[in-house]
Design an enzyme around this catalytic site. Sequence first.
Site, mmCIF file in Angstrom:
data_model
loop_
_atom_site.group_PDB
_atom_site.id
_atom_site.type_symbol
_atom_site.label_atom_id
_atom_site.label_comp_id
_atom_site.label_asym_id
_atom_site.label_seq_id
_atom_site.Cartn_x
_atom_site.Cartn_y
_atom_site.Cartn_z
ATOM 1 N N GLY A 33 0.566 -1.035 0.062
ATOM 2 C CA GLY A 33 0.053 0.015 -0.028
ATOM 3 C C GLY A 33 0.533 1.252 0.094
ATOM 4 O O GLY A 33 2.395 0.432 -0.044
ATOM 5 N N ASP A 65 -4.206 -11.814 3.596
ATOM 6 C CA ASP A 65 -5.408 -11.244 4.403
ATOM 7 C C ASP A 65 -4.919 -10.885 6.062
ATOM 8 O O ASP A 65 -4.830 -12.098 6.629
ATOM 9 C CB ASP A 65 -7.265 -11.477 4.100
ATOM 10 N N SER A 82 -3.718 7.248 14.018
ATOM 11 C CA SER A 82 -4.256 8.392 12.472
ATOM 12 C C SER A 82 -4.408 9.222 13.475
ATOM 13 O O SER A 82 -4.727 9.226 14.588
ATOM 14 C CB SER A 82 -5.230 8.057 11.701
ATOM 15 N N TYR A 100 -14.269 5.168 10.475
ATOM 16 C CA TYR A 100 -12.912 4.250 10.617
ATOM 17 C C TYR A 100 -12.145 5.135 12.270
ATOM 18 O O TYR A 100 -11.183 4.205 12.392
ATOM 19 C CB TYR A 100 -11.528 5.612 9.070
ATOM 20 N N LYS A 103 -9.568 2.578 14.317
ATOM 21 C CA LYS A 103 -7.949 3.133 15.371
ATOM 22 C C LYS A 103 -8.209 3.399 16.462
ATOM 23 O O LYS A 103 -6.678 2.573 17.088
ATOM 24 C CB LYS A 103 -7.376 4.344 14.247
ATOM 25 N N TYR A 140 -0.548 9.320 12.877
ATOM 26 C CA TYR A 140 0.167 10.519 11.788
ATOM 27 C C TYR A 140 -0.640 11.004 11.724
ATOM 28 O O TYR A 140 -1.844 11.035 11.747
ATOM 29 C CB TYR A 140 -0.241 9.259 10.153
ATOM 30 N N PHE A 141 -0.337 12.655 11.094
ATOM 31 C CA PHE A 141 -1.202 13.820 10.302
ATOM 32 C C PHE A 141 -1.357 13.452 9.172
ATOM 33 O O PHE A 141 -2.212 12.476 8.713
ATOM 34 C CB PHE A 141 -0.703 14.611 11.123
ATOM 35 N N ARG A 156 -3.258 21.733 7.392
ATOM 36 C CA ARG A 156 -3.272 20.678 8.245
ATOM 37 C C ARG A 156 -1.713 20.503 8.250
ATOM 38 O O ARG A 156 -1.071 21.484 7.993
ATOM 39 C CB ARG A 156 -3.720 19.592 7.224
ATOM 40 N N ASP A 180 -15.074 18.807 8.873
ATOM 41 C CA ASP A 180 -13.684 18.950 9.372
ATOM 42 C C ASP A 180 -13.370 19.903 10.275
ATOM 43 O O ASP A 180 -14.534 20.628 10.213
ATOM 44 C CB ASP A 180 -13.502 19.591 7.127
HETATM 45 C C1 UD1 Z 1 -8.769 12.944 6.384
HETATM 46 C C2 UD1 Z 1 -9.748 11.913 6.843
HETATM 47 C C3 UD1 Z 1 -8.614 11.659 8.369
HETATM 48 C C4 UD1 Z 1 -7.657 10.796 7.228
HETATM 49 C C5 UD1 Z 1 -6.408 11.336 6.472
HETATM 50 C C6 UD1 Z 1 -6.006 10.693 5.695
HETATM 51 C C7 UD1 Z 1 -11.742 13.547 6.835
HETATM 52 C C8 UD1 Z 1 -12.363 13.910 8.016
HETATM 53 N N1 UD1 Z 1 -10.515 12.901 7.817
HETATM 54 O O1 UD1 Z 1 -7.971 14.224 7.066
HETATM 55 O O2 UD1 Z 1 -9.650 10.875 8.936
HETATM 56 O O3 UD1 Z 1 -6.421 10.259 8.417
HETATM 57 O O4 UD1 Z 1 -7.900 12.215 5.722
HETATM 58 O O5 UD1 Z 1 -4.418 11.669 4.822
HETATM 59 O O6 UD1 Z 1 -11.577 13.078 6.048
HETATM 60 N N2 UD1 Z 1 -9.939 20.249 0.903
HETATM 61 C C9 UD1 Z 1 -10.329 21.018 0.059
HETATM 62 N N3 UD1 Z 1 -10.620 20.154 -1.151
HETATM 63 C C10 UD1 Z 1 -10.590 18.467 -1.296
HETATM 64 C C11 UD1 Z 1 -9.932 17.870 -1.083
HETATM 65 C C12 UD1 Z 1 -9.693 18.427 1.280
HETATM 66 O O7 UD1 Z 1 -10.264 21.729 0.652
HETATM 67 O O8 UD1 Z 1 -10.970 18.125 -2.462
HETATM 68 C C13 UD1 Z 1 -8.804 20.488 2.585
HETATM 69 C C14 UD1 Z 1 -9.868 19.521 3.479
HETATM 70 O O9 UD1 Z 1 -11.500 20.497 4.257
HETATM 71 C C15 UD1 Z 1 -9.050 20.372 4.412
HETATM 72 C C16 UD1 Z 1 -7.184 20.161 3.934
HETATM 73 O O10 UD1 Z 1 -7.952 20.272 2.793
HETATM 74 O O11 UD1 Z 1 -8.777 21.104 5.094
HETATM 75 C C17 UD1 Z 1 -7.421 18.783 3.945
HETATM 76 O O12 UD1 Z 1 -8.068 17.048 3.593
HETATM 77 P P1 UD1 Z 1 -7.945 15.723 3.341
HETATM 78 O O13 UD1 Z 1 -6.668 15.418 2.644
HETATM 79 O O14 UD1 Z 1 -8.699 15.072 2.877
HETATM 80 O O15 UD1 Z 1 -7.407 15.318 4.986
HETATM 81 P P2 UD1 Z 1 -7.813 15.394 6.063
HETATM 82 O O16 UD1 Z 1 -9.376 16.270 5.686
HETATM 83 O O17 UD1 Z 1 -7.918 16.169 6.903
#
Ligand code: UD1
Length: 340
Positions: A12, A60, A126, A150, A154, A178-179, A232, A296
């Site tokens: 992965g 698996d 996570s 999810y 975890k 992980y962040f 983030r 979010d």
């Molecule tokens: C998400 C998951 C988290 C997971 C992580 C894995 C949610 C609520 N959280 O985190 O559980 O561990 O991914 O990497 O789903 N954004 C946009 N447009 C997009 C996609 C994202 O504006 O098309 C923004 C989001 O609002 C956020 C940031 O980009 O502010 C990051 O988003 P994303 O990459 O999806 O990660 P998380 O939401 O932080």
Amino acid sequence: MRKAILVTGGAGYIGSHLVVELARAGYAPIVFDNFANSSAEVVPRLRKLTGQPLRLISGDVRDRGALARAFFDNDIAAVIHCAGLKAVAEGEAKPLAYYDTNVCGAIALVETMAAAGVRTLVFSSSATVYGQPDRDLVAEDAPLRPASVYGRTKRAVEQILEDAAAADTSWRVALLRYFNPAGAHPSAEIGEAPSSVPNNLVPVLCEVAVGVRAHVEVFGDDYPTHDGTGVRDYIHVTDLAEGHVAALMHLSRQSGVTTLNLGMGRGCSVLEVIAAFERACGKPLRRRVVSRRPGDVAICCADPTRAASVLGWRARRDLEAICGDAWRWAARNGAQPADR
Ligand code: UD1
């Protein structure tokens, strides 16, 4: 003799980068994967990158027979458990599948390890276990209130491992929270290849840059942040992999459970990530501001102090490296229009 490390989910996104860094650090990684969300094509690439024959076990984590055979056939010193389901929205729709794979899979693995006398385990957790954080920089002792199925799977596995280690003090366990992992290996041989339409920001930007998606939707520009968009803590997947290797080394010195945040300790907004990606790919990326995505938060960043002091590790690669490597990977191997 190189120590054999079983990497579940080793084909992965995170597992494959981990295999490369384990090999670089002198270990012999063994890939255990069911290819539910990964491709067997990654294995020859890993052999090329590591210069190792690299054992592959197709299996698996819920299959106790396959796990028992893996331990019987190989002299495994430790396990890094990355296998699992990770799409937040899918987890809400299919909670039992998420509990089955993530929680039952972890129990099967831990029981098989104990029967085989292997009690060193690094678990892929996570930052999602924190849910809505009270502070911008989240430390490991922050309240745990996962807001998704999810996230609850975890946290459930973390708790199971804490209880197992309390009952048997010979366990050596690292829980790595992980962040926001992003980026790819600089060789562009391995990277994130989601089998369904991506939702995470950097894979979405890859799709816009290669022309598979018309624009990126910015989920809200009215957050209380410096430019109004969500902030983030993006961590390069190679830094994350190096953090696992450091955690494994730490477990050779320390029994019990060690819980660590893996992040940069500083945040970037959505607009900053888009700008960095535009610099990486050399073209403007169309964006459209839409309403906030439910669930979010405004800001979520790691306080990585404990990982720095316990492991002597810190994330070194910045947003430019993350976007540069993600773009190189996408341009060479990324989503093709025919895939969709
Ligand atoms: C998400 C998951 C988290 C997971 C992580 C894995 C949610 C609520 N959280 O985190 O559980 O561990 O991914 O990497 O789903 N954004 C946009 N447009 C997009 C996609 C994202 O504006 O098309 C923004 C989001 O609002 C956020 C940031 O980009 O502010 C990051 O988003 P994303 O990459 O999806 O990660 P998380 O939401 O932080």
